[in-house]
Design an enzyme around this catalytic site. Structure first.
Site, short mmCIF file in Angstrom:
data_model
loop_
_atom_site.label_atom_id
_atom_site.label_comp_id
_atom_site.label_asym_id
_atom_site.label_seq_id
_atom_site.Cartn_x
_atom_site.Cartn_y
_atom_site.Cartn_z
N ARG A 112 3.75 50.52 24.48
CA ARG A 112 2.49 51.24 24.68
C ARG A 112 1.96 51.70 23.35
NH1 ARG A 112 3.32 55.10 29.90
NH2 ARG A 112 4.27 53.50 31.21
N ASP A 157 -0.75 54.62 21.75
CA ASP A 157 -1.65 55.76 21.98
C ASP A 157 -3.09 55.37 21.68
OD1 ASP A 157 0.44 57.36 22.56
OD2 ASP A 157 0.34 58.58 20.73
N ARG A 161 4.80 57.87 13.82
CA ARG A 161 3.80 58.78 13.24
C ARG A 161 4.45 60.07 12.72
NH1 ARG A 161 -0.53 59.33 17.83
NH2 ARG A 161 -1.25 60.98 16.44
#
Lengths: 220, 220
Positions: free
Chosen positions: A26, A28, A173
């Site tokens: 996935r 974001d 991140r």
């Protein structure tokens, strides 16, 4: 609408059959993907090349299939993935470069890649990455293997390539945000090892913005 | 709001003085600029570096000042320009590359740069470019000097650099659209000379889309 929904709708429209897709990873909102892998089963007899162009024709410019090929019937893009490579792109300059704003994080302070690389070394290997994981999805076990964190500087552009068997939510991140603190001189490299061992999200640095991140490759 | 208005508002907000800007060249919606030059007069005593960072701080990510310097009091970004260089970027591949969709024109058919280059040679020099000009602004005299049309291929990416003393409305996009017809084999190179001599917009090819065009440099 998510990217997955857009692809599923295009497939349904092209083939006339409802089709469910599975993506390897996935992403974001704001995160990009050049190497995403998606699997689906279909009863359609349209050959792969026809699906490639037919689906692309039905997708908006911001989404595209790069290739379509037939896989074994039990192939599952997510479960069968052995690893992934993400790239985080930083623009290290003190004025904006608007054409790159959507795909880079601009950091004005000069970054010392040598310090960042020394800090990153502490993250290589099999560790519990709880300190670099945000809530937002059920991760279960927080142990992951990071195989490589590589740095490339090309003028003002810095690419951080992070490769591993899998990643917790926001892990790349959060690692990048922390390494940038090191690169600015705000944090000595060994602090990253302490952060890792603390297994506490509150001790590590803030997440780097979504826009600089890109899923580059999925390994099978 | 135009880019000019955004910069003027940021300047007014920073300096407390209403400020009018002059840009070297206008760009249509969707056209980019890496080398735009803007001039303005101000009574503000904020030094150039303060204006650079103060204005950038007030602009959205999609607009940015790369540098600010003091000019002679009579400098005028538009009137003093001696020439400009535009770059048109084509992505020559048969599947999309979404991350480049905003800044390139994707052409699926293979392009023959050799043919395109031979066609472009007919446009070099001092000519009436009426055939490659759209209505939309008052151009007056339609004679322009094109100094260079250069082609660079880097994998699937083709850059067309067009340099001249000035350009009519949509001229670079119309030239590019026509050269792409040649590159696909739909038009023999000498036809471009006939198009030019016809001085009739209806005979030349369609405009290439705005998104592939970028103002790279203004010469003074």
């Amino acid at each position: 609408m998510t990217i997955q929904q857009a692809i599923e709708e295009a497939l349904a429209d092209l083939t006339g059959v409802e089709t469910a897709c599975v993506a390897a990873g996935r992403t974001d909102a704001g995160v990009h993907a050049r190497g995403q892998v998606v699997s689906f089963r279909t009863t359609s007899t349209i050959p792969p090349r026809g699906i490639l162009h037919g689906v692309n024709h039905r997708l908006p410019e911001a989404i595209g299939l790069l290739a379509v090929e037939e896989a074994s019937p039990d192939f599952h893009a997510q479960r069968d993935a052995l690893g992934k490579r993400y790239r985080y792109r930083i623009l290290n300059r003190d004025t904006p470069r608007p054409l790159d704003a959507r795909t880079t994080w601009r950091v004005a302070a000069p970054l010392d890649l040598d310090l960042m690389s020394r800090a990153a070394d502490h993250l290589i290997g099999i560790h519990d990455f709880t300190s670099f994981r945000n809530h937002g999805s059920v991760d279960g076990d927080r142990v992951r293997t990071v195989r490589r964190i590589g740095f490339t500087r090309d003028g003002e552009r810095i690419d951080i390539d992070v490769e591993g068997d899998g990643f917790l939510y926001r892990m790349v991140r959060n690692i990048t945000g922390t390494l940038v603190l090191v690169g600015r001189g705000a944090l000595p490299p060994p602090r990253v090892r302490e952060m890792l061992l603390a297994q506490d999200r509150r001790v590590a640095g803030p997440a780097a913005p979504a826009r600089g991140l890109c899923l580059m490759e999925v390994f099978y």
